[in-house]
Structure formats: structure tokens, C-alpha cells
Design an enzyme around this catalytic site. Structure first.
Site, short mmCIF file in Angstrom:
data_model
loop_
_atom_site.label_atom_id
_atom_site.label_comp_id
_atom_site.label_asym_id
_atom_site.label_seq_id
_atom_site.Cartn_x
_atom_site.Cartn_y
_atom_site.Cartn_z
N GLY A 101 0.79 -1.23 0.00
CA GLY A 101 0.00 0.00 0.00
C GLY A 101 0.82 1.28 0.00
N GLY A 102 2.11 1.18 -0.28
CA GLY A 102 2.99 2.36 -0.27
C GLY A 102 2.57 3.46 -1.22
N ASN B 232 8.95 2.21 -0.76
CA ASN B 232 9.21 3.64 -0.90
C ASN B 232 8.56 4.45 0.23
OD1 ASN B 232 6.67 2.87 -2.51
ND2 ASN B 232 6.39 5.07 -2.18
N ASP C 178 10.94 5.89 -6.33
CA ASP C 178 10.18 4.67 -6.03
C ASP C 178 11.08 3.44 -6.03
OD1 ASP C 178 7.86 3.21 -5.33
OD2 ASP C 178 7.61 2.57 -7.40
N ASP D 80 11.68 0.99 -4.04
CA ASP D 80 11.31 0.16 -2.90
C ASP D 80 12.49 -0.74 -2.52
OD1 ASP D 80 8.88 1.19 -3.86
OD2 ASP D 80 7.76 -0.50 -3.07
N ASN E 233 12.93 -6.39 -9.56
CA ASN E 233 11.72 -6.15 -8.78
C ASN E 233 11.52 -7.32 -7.83
OD1 ASN E 233 8.66 -5.69 -8.22
ND2 ASN E 233 9.25 -3.88 -9.37
N TRP F 176 10.00 -11.23 -14.97
CA TRP F 176 9.11 -10.92 -13.84
C TRP F 176 8.83 -12.17 -13.00
CZ3 TRP F 176 8.87 -5.97 -12.89
CH2 TRP F 176 7.97 -5.49 -11.91
N ALA G 260 2.88 -6.19 -12.68
CA ALA G 260 2.97 -4.74 -12.78
C ALA G 260 3.35 -4.23 -14.17
CB ALA G 260 3.98 -4.21 -11.75
CA CA Z 1 6.53 1.55 -4.48
#
Ligand code: CA
Ligand code: CA
Length: 587
Positions: A196-197, A280, A322, A324, A419, A495, A559
Site C-alpha cells: 500500500g505504499g 518507498n 520509487d 522500494d 523487482n 518478472w 505490474a
Molecule cells: Ca513503491
């Protein structure tokens, strides 16, 4: 005579194995989880063991035999809901458990591929997953199958019936919370983070009694928020985490600071620490929150009994791209002369690969694992990035109309040099196998303010590929030297997760749909099979009735098609799906 006796013994062993496969002893213990990597007859945890090394000692399928490997069954997830399938299967006593998109769970007979039961979480309309309606897998404990839902609940199902045993609301989905990672079970506690960032939630890790669902502790991951041991809801000693509001944040920004530990954790029994990464800081517009913004974009070493943060290592302080810091931290030991170093490694979205001392979080070394990094000039001797200031997106408050800051071209793109897709570590080769991507982005900042349940970015962006002929690169990396031993380029961005085996193989799927096996030492492609849809899941291998099996989910999504900008065009022809494929050698 001796050989006849052996044959008889083998026959008895086969009968026992078959009985076990029928589910005679289906309870999973803490010991089963700790020993998961070595016990090749099952896979009872995410990462094939709590360290998440994704390494199997199995050798029946190897560089010589893999060419004969073929599918033995396929299983369709069915329905209209065929979106990204990022699950890693687990297998216990001949039963496979997987999750599907939209918070579904399936139990499947691992020999035949027959469905045993299916659970559908019946989600409310207002869920807010940032990046497709995916789920990454279940945890097993006792006779329970435990997973997190897109409406931020933790659900425990009976492993025989699929019926709900307990269900807990972890957080409020209307505020932007969701859960997509596989939970981890450590010493009888099931531990989960939250996503939920992008909505300004407060990152936190929760531990529950795995059998009852009773909450044990909560550890927020934004400085300023206190942790709790739930017995008496006592404020806990926070050690180095402090709890002081505003120390590394400006004003009230810590109250909606993001730092979501959305990818779940690993655990190392040797040092008895949990390792979680955090996302993030919110919002993306970094000019609104000067400071390092603890504990965003960090790796945390956490006491599994209390939730206390024992150490933290921030990969991107004051993140503005971003980046993360959630990617898995994988414990491994290596020799430095005669000394054994208790290390852990992670490949960050920001493009750097880090080797840390896992006892205290100290930086040992770091190096780029992608070809192009522009936001930082390098790392200092403590592992802190040396910022390349012109590549921080500009402050909109300084623009003429106050609406848009200067656009910069930054690499890697926010989807990262790597990622969520987990890498693997082979003890045999001493190498990490890292699924990476080469891409960059135009990014700019805009004004924004926090509003519950609304996107909280303050940024715009377009992702671009750097090279015409490839984005994805699977890399074999030596963590002691930073040397890339081999690489394999892939047209579409990678991915999906990686698996290494003692058969000198590395397995990985690609968005083009192929399950591939590489020679772990040379990178040569030894096997490929098209599963009919893009692969964004993680492969496993195990042994059943004397044969080695390999399984992987196929089902394009995640994503990239949603956030990929110009890159999304490159993958728009890929078909969706939703299958489990299981392979073995012919008898
Ligand atoms: Ca993020
Ligand atoms: Ca095992």
C-alpha cells in the site's frame, strides 16, 4: 542374493512413499520448515526454506537429463479471472497448494493434477492493489494453509477441506492496504507485511499465533510509530528503531509514510533474525519530505519473538524514484580466508547488489548489477549512495506555475534493476542467479496531499527500454567479487522467480511463456518449453516416489502491463492464462 534383498527393500520403500503421498502425515512443524531445503520430498515454505535461497539438492534432473524432461500434468485456474499468476507452489505429502489471482487457493493432487479443493476469498469491490490482483503463495503450518488477501486479511484454511479455520483483518483495505506476499512461519508464528505504499499507508509487520490467529506483535516500519507486543498491548522497547516522530521526516509526513514491507520476509535460524525489506517513502515526491525517512527503502533485521528492529540498512535514503527496498535478503555463508562470514545478499530496485553482515546489518560490499545506473554515482564505504543530484526529479514548488517539477531521465526505472521476482543462491557454484531488467524512465514531481484511500504519488513517469533487443537479463553473480560470470538476455522484462539445483541447473520462466533451464556454471540454455502464457511465477522442485518433479505457474500479468509505459507496448501481444505445469523425466 544381496541384489534381490535390495529390490525387496526398494519395493517396500515405494509402498511407504505411496502411503505418504495419500496424505497420511500432513502436519507441518517448525522443524519441517527450518529443514525444508534438505528434505527434498516436500516444499513446505516460500523460497524452499526460510532463508529463501531457492536451492534444491536434487540431481536426477541435471544438465545431462533435462533435455528429456516433459510435462506430466497441467492444471487450469479457470474462471474469467486470469490475471498475473505470481504464486510459488508448495507440496506436502503428495498435495500441492497454490494461490491464484484474486486471492484464490487451490489444493491439487501432485501426482495426477486433480483438484482436491478450491477456496475463493470473495473480495469486496473497493480493494486497491497497486500492481495487479496477484498473490505469491501460501504458508503451511500444522494442518493449516495460510495466505494473505487483497483486502488485507490473513486466512487459515484446513489443508484437507479448504474450509476456513481462522480469519483476521490485518488492516483496512479502504485505506489502501492489501496483502500479496506469501507469509512466513517462524517458531509457531505466522508473519506478514502489508502492501500500500502508493496510498500513503503505514508500513507494518504483524505476527500471529499460526494455530489460533491470536495476534502476537506488531512492528510499524515508519519511524515515529511504536511497536507493540500484543500481550497487554504493551509499548515495546524499540532499541535502535527509536520511535521519535519527525526525526528523519518533515512535519507530519511520517503519519502516512508508506515504507510498506510488501514482499514478506526471510529468516535465518543461525542468527535468529527475520529479514524484511521496506518500500518507498510516501509520497514519491521527495521534496515534500526532506530527510532519510526511516525505515523506508531499507532492509530490517527483526527479532521474531518480539518484533524489535535489531538493525536496519537503508539502500535508498530519501528515495525520490520509487526504489522500494523490499527485495529478498538471502542469508548465506562464505569463507574469507579461514573465517566464515555470516552474510546476506540482496539485489535492490536501485540497481545495486549488496552484501551485508546479517548479524548486525553492517555493509560488507556493494556493486551495480545492471549496466545503467544514473541516480547515484556509486556507494560510499558504509554503503550509502552518492547521489547524482541532477537526476533527482525537480521540485514542483520551484516551477513557474508550481504544478510540475523538471523531468529527469533516470535509470533504473522505478520497476527496478530487479523487482519482486526472487533470485536464487547455489551453494555448489557460490553464485546468485539474479533476474534483472535494463530500463530507464522519464520522471517528474507534482504537488500532492494525503487523502485516505487515494493514490499518493506526486509524480508522473514513463518507462522506456534502453536496448532494442532485450530488457530482461538473467545474471549469474559472484557475491565475493561482484563479477558477472554469465548472463542470458531476454526480449521482454523478466518478472518471475529463479530456482537453482544441485543438478547444475537454474530454472526460470519468461513472459514469452517458456520455462527454461540453464547450465548453472555456463548459462547455456539446456531446456525450454512453452507453457502457453507468460510466466511470472517461481519454480519449485521436489521428489515423489523416487522421481524428481518441477512445477511452475504460467499466467501473464503483474505490474509490467499496468505500469510499463512504452515498455508495456512491447508485451501487449502476450496472452493471459492461468495454469500450473508439472514436469518430470520419463520413466
Ligand atoms: Ca513503491
Ligand atoms: Ca522440504
Amino acid at each position: 542374493m544381496i541384489s534381490a534383498g535390495k529390490t525387496k527393500l526398494k519395493a517396500v520403500a515405494a509402498v511407504i512413499a505411496f502411503t505418504l503421498a495419500a496424505g497420511a502425515n500432513a502436519k507441518v512443524t517448525d522443524k519441517d520448515i527450518i529443514n525444508d531445503q534438505a528434505t527434498t520430498n516436500d516444499v513446505v515454505s516460500n523460497g524452499l526454506g526460510p532463508r529463501g535461497q531457492r536451492f534444491s539438492p536434487l540431481t536426477l534432473i541435471n544438465t545431462k537429463t533435462v533435455k528429456d524432461m516433459r510435462p506430466v500434468w497441467g492444471f487450469s485456474l479457470g474462471g474469467e479471472k486470469q490475471r498475473g499468476q505470481e504464486s510459488q507452489p508448495v507440496v506436502k505429502d503428495g498435495v500441492m497448494y497454490i494461490t491464484g489471482s484474486y486471492s484464490r487457493v487451490y489444493a491439487i493432487d501432485a501426482i495426477t493434477g486433480d483438484e482436491l479443493w478450491q477456496y475463493d476469498a470473495r473480495l469486496p469491490d473497493g480493494i486497491m492493489p497497486c500492481c495487479d490482483v496477484i498473490n505469491r503463495g501460501v504458508a503451511l503450518y500444522d494442518d493449516l494453509v495460510i495466505f494473505g488477501t487483497l483486502d488485507a486479511k490473513l486466512v487459515a484454511l484446513n489443508n484437507k477441506t479448504g474450509k476456513t479455520v481462522w480469519k483476521k483483518k490485518v488492516e483496512d483495505y479502504k485505506a489502501g492496504y492489501s496483502i500479496t506476499a506469501a507469509p512466513i512461519v517462524v517458531k509457531g508464528k505466522v508473519i506478514t507485511g502489508v502492501s500500500g505504499g502508493e496510498f500513503g499507508i503505514v508500513g507494518k509487520i504483524r505476527a500471529y499465533d499460526a494455530k489460533t490467529g491470536q495476534i502476537a506483535w506488531e512492528r510499524p516500519t515508519v519511524e515515529g510509530h511504536m511497536g507493540y507486543i500484543w500481550k497487554n498491548r504493551k509499548k515495546m522497547e524499540n532499541g535502535i528503531s527509536g520511535g521519535e516522530a519527525g526525526k528523519t521526516w518533515t512535519g507530519d509526513l511520517w503519519k502516512s509514510g508508506g515504507a510498506a514491507p510488501w514482499l514478506g520476509g526471510t529468516y535465518d535460524p543461525e542468527v535468529d533474525l527475520l529479514f524484511f525489506g521496506t518500500g518507498n517513502p510516501a509520497p514519491w515526491n521527495s521534496h515534500l519530505r526532506p530527510g532519510d525517512n526511516y525505515f523506508s527503502s531499507s532492509r530490517l533485521g527483526i527479532d521474531p519473538d518480539t518484533g524489535k528492529i535489531k538493525w536496519h540498512f537503508q539502500t535508498t535514503p530519501h528515495d525520490g524514484w520509487d526504489y522500494d527496498g523490499v527485495n529478498e535478503l538471502i542469508p548465506f555463508n562464505y569463507k574469507d580466508g579461514r573465517k566464515t562470514v555470516k552474510a546476506a545478499a540482496t539485489a535492490d530496485r536501485n540497481g545495486f547488489f549488496y552484501v551485508l553482515n546479517r548479524e548486525n546489518g553492517d555493509f560488507i560490499r556493494g556493486f551495480p548489477f545492471v549496466d545503467k545506473i544514473t541516480w547515484a554515482k556509486g556507494l560510499d564505504d558504509k554503503g550509502r549512495p552518492i547521489f547524482n543530484e541532477p537526476v533527482r526529479p525537480g521540485n514542483p514548488a520551484l516551477s513557474k506555475d508550481g504544478k510540475k517539477g523538471s523531468t529527469v531521465l533516470a535509470a533504473p526505472s522505478f520497476l527496478g534493476g530487479k523487482n519482486w521476482m526472487p533470485m536464487a543462491y547455489s551453494k555448489d557454484t557460490g553464485l546468485f542467479y539474479v533476474p534483472s531488467n535494463e530500463w530507464e524512465m522519464d520522471i517528474w514531481n507534482e504537488p500532492t496531499a494525503y487523502k485516505k484511500g487515494a493514490a499518493y504519488l506526486g509524480a508522473g513517469f514513463t518507462i522506456k527500454s534502453i536496448n532494442e533487443d532485450y530488457i530482461g537479463v538473467l545474471r549469474a553473480i559472484d557475491p565475493k567479487t561482484g563479477k558477472e560470470v554469465w548472463n542470458h538476455k531476454n526480449y521482454a522484462p523478466l518478472w518471475g522467480g529463479v530456482l537453482a539445483t544441485a543438478g547444475n541447473l537454474v530454472f526460470m520462466g519468461n513472459p514469452e511463456g517458456y520455462l527454461m533451464a540453464f547450465n548453472a556454471k555456463t548459462g547455456e540454455v539446456e531446456y525450454k518449453f512453452n507453457t502457453g502464457s507468460g510466466i511470472v511465477g517461481s519454480p519449485i522442485t521436489w521428489k515423489m516416489n523416487g522421481e524428481q518433479y518441477v512445477s511452475i505457474l504460467s499466467g501473464w500479468g503483474g505490474a509490467v502491463p499496468l505500469w510499463g509505459g512504452e515498455v508495456a507496448k512491447r508485451v501487449k501481444s502476450f496472452n493471459q492464462g492461468g495454469m500450473v505445469w508439472t514436469f518430470k523425466l520419463p520413466k
